[in-house]
Each structure stands twice: as C-alpha cells, then as structure tokens.
Scaffold this active site. Structure first.
Site, PDB file in Angstrom:
ATOM      1  N   ARG A  35       0.823  -1.208   0.000  1.00 24.26           N
ATOM      2  CA  ARG A  35       0.000   0.000   0.000  1.00 24.26           C
ATOM      3  C   ARG A  35       0.862   1.266   0.000  1.00 24.26           C
ATOM      4  NH1 ARG A  35      -3.942  -2.048   4.850  1.00 24.26           N
ATOM      5  NH2 ARG A  35      -1.979  -2.876   5.625  1.00 24.26           N
ATOM      6  N   TYR A 151      -3.045 -22.550   7.059  1.00 21.40           N
ATOM      7  CA  TYR A 151      -2.267 -21.488   7.721  1.00 21.40           C
ATOM      8  C   TYR A 151      -1.177 -22.122   8.592  1.00 21.40           C
ATOM      9  CZ  TYR A 151      -0.912 -17.594  10.655  1.00 21.40           C
ATOM     10  OH  TYR A 151      -0.163 -16.647  11.312  1.00 21.40           O
TER      11      TYR A 151
END
Ligand code: 8X3
Length: 258
Positions: A35, A151
C-alpha cells in the site's frame, strides 16, 4: 555505524511496530509493502529519525520482488537486518470446505514470498559475512489447530525454512531468529475473517492480548544481543494464553479462540 533494516509487511501490525522501534533506535529503513499511501505515511513519520526508503511490492509477485530488490542502489543494498514480517491468514475453515484461493494466498505469501525476498537479500550478507534474518512464524507453526490446516502448514514451513537457513548460513556469519507469537492484536483477525470486524474483535476480548509493540521490542532485543549470541527460536504468548487455542478469558478457558 549506519545500519540498514529491510522490513516486509511494514504498513501494519508487527511490521509497522518494528519499523518504528528500529527507526527510533538508529536504523535506516527499507520499508516494503503493497500500500503506497501507508508506506508514504510511515516514511513521513520516520524520516525525522533517519533515512527511509520505500519499495512497493507484493511478496507473492516473484518478478516484482526480484526487480525491486535487485535494483537497490549501492547506498541501500547492504542490508544488515531482514525482517520477514509479511504474511497473513486467509479464511478459517475445515480442510473439506477450505477455499483454494485462500490456500494459494497463504502458501504464496507466507512461504514463497518469504523465500523470494530472502533469496534476493542473502547473497550480499554471504559476501559481507554478516547479517541477521528474523522470520515471523507463529505458534500455529508449532501446533496445528482445527480449521487452520493450511495457515498452520504455511507457518510450519516458515519454521523449517528458519532451521534450514540457520544450518546453511551460520558458516557465513549470518544469524537466523525464528519468532512464533501467539495472539497479537493487529489487523490479523480482520484479514482472517475477511473484514468481519465483530468476529475479529472477539478474538481479543476478555483478556489482554499481545501488542505488535511487544513483538517489535523482542525483535529489537534479538538484533541487539552481543555478536556472539544467536537467539534462535522464541515462542511468545500473552500472559493469558497457554496454547494456540487456549486463552484464559475472564475466568473461563476459551478453547478455539477463533
Ligand atoms: C497468529 C497466531 O494462534 O491465531 O499466527 O494462529 S494464531
């Protein structure tokens, strides 16, 4: 002497807290993340402490990782500390109904992404015969829990990679630290629950969870240890947690906190 730390996943959570901690303690930083706006914000905040360089890439994108890291200027290419902090849990569901896209994201980011970044940075450490790599694993890498097979598998892979890096790189003067945190109050659960803030909030209710700053302090401690010391592998829980799915919440043991 000037020291450079490169931190992946530096726009939030443990990565961001680590960036702040290291910048307050004299490190120049290469901040990596997806970002741009968040990277710029952090750069503005930390530039008063030292030099900050930003790189925008997704660790899952092999070409981007290679291009960006291989084109670092001489001023930035001698990285002393690599913090492999990028990684996420996507979804939480039994293996029979798991989403293949989620599995891809976790394996690609948590495992392959960590490898791509490390591959680009290790050669200069080998050449200079020094360096320190911190891999952010999880207690999920120590013990598999229900609905978290992939995960947990991705974090078990991180554990194996940390061990392998230590076996292969010790002779080159490089230290490897594997850190396995329990529940840390960050955006982690929100990502895992795909934006469901209510569900995410519940993970951290009824007790005092770890904060990202606690892990940043630990990272700083490990890189600040005397040169003769390698802190190899650490599990860190909040005072209320005793196993990945066991948290003492307001006098009730909550199994399956997720
Ligand atoms: C984060 C900790 O226990 O939610 O990796 O998997 S846990």
């Amino acid at each position: 002497m000037r020291k450079i730390a490169l931190i992946t996943g530096s726009t939030s959570g443990i990565g961001k807290a680590t960036a702040i901690k290291l910048s307050q303690n004299g490190y120049d930083l290469i901040l990596c993340g997806r970002r741009a706006d968040k990277l710029d914000e952090l750069k503005n905040l930390l530039s008063k402490n030292g030099s900050v360089h930003t790189l925008i890439f997704d660790v899952r994108n092999k070409k981007d990782v290679e291009n960006q890291l291989n084109s670092l200027s001489n001023e930035w290419k001698n990285i002393d500390v690599l913090v492999n902090s990028a990684g996420n849990a996507h979804g939480i569901s039994p293996i029979n109904s798991g989403d293949v896209e989620d599995w891809d994201s976790m394996i690609d980011g948590n495992v392959k992404g960590l490898l791509y970044v490390s591959k680009a940075i290790i050669p200069q450490m080998v050449e200079r015969k020094k360096g320190h790599i911190i891999n952010l694993s999880s207690v999920a890498g120590k013990q598999t829990y229900p609905n978290g097979a992939v995960y947990c598998a991705s974090k078990k892979a991180v554990e194996a990679i940390s061990e392998g890096m230590r076996l292969d790189l010790t002779e080159h003067g490089i230290k490897i630290t594997n850190i396995a945190p329990g529940a840390v109050e960050t955006e982690f659960s929100e990502v895992r629950f795909k934006g469901d803030k209510e569900k995410a909030k519940k993970v951290y209710e009824g007790y005092e969870p770890l904060l990202a700053e606690d892990i940043a302090d630990l990272i700083f401690y490990t890189i600040n240890a005397p040169e003769r010391v390698t802190i190899a592998d650490i599990v860190i829980y909040s005072k209320s947690q005793s196993a990945p799915t066991t948290i003492y919440k307001n006098k009730a043991i909550a199994q399956h906190k997720v």
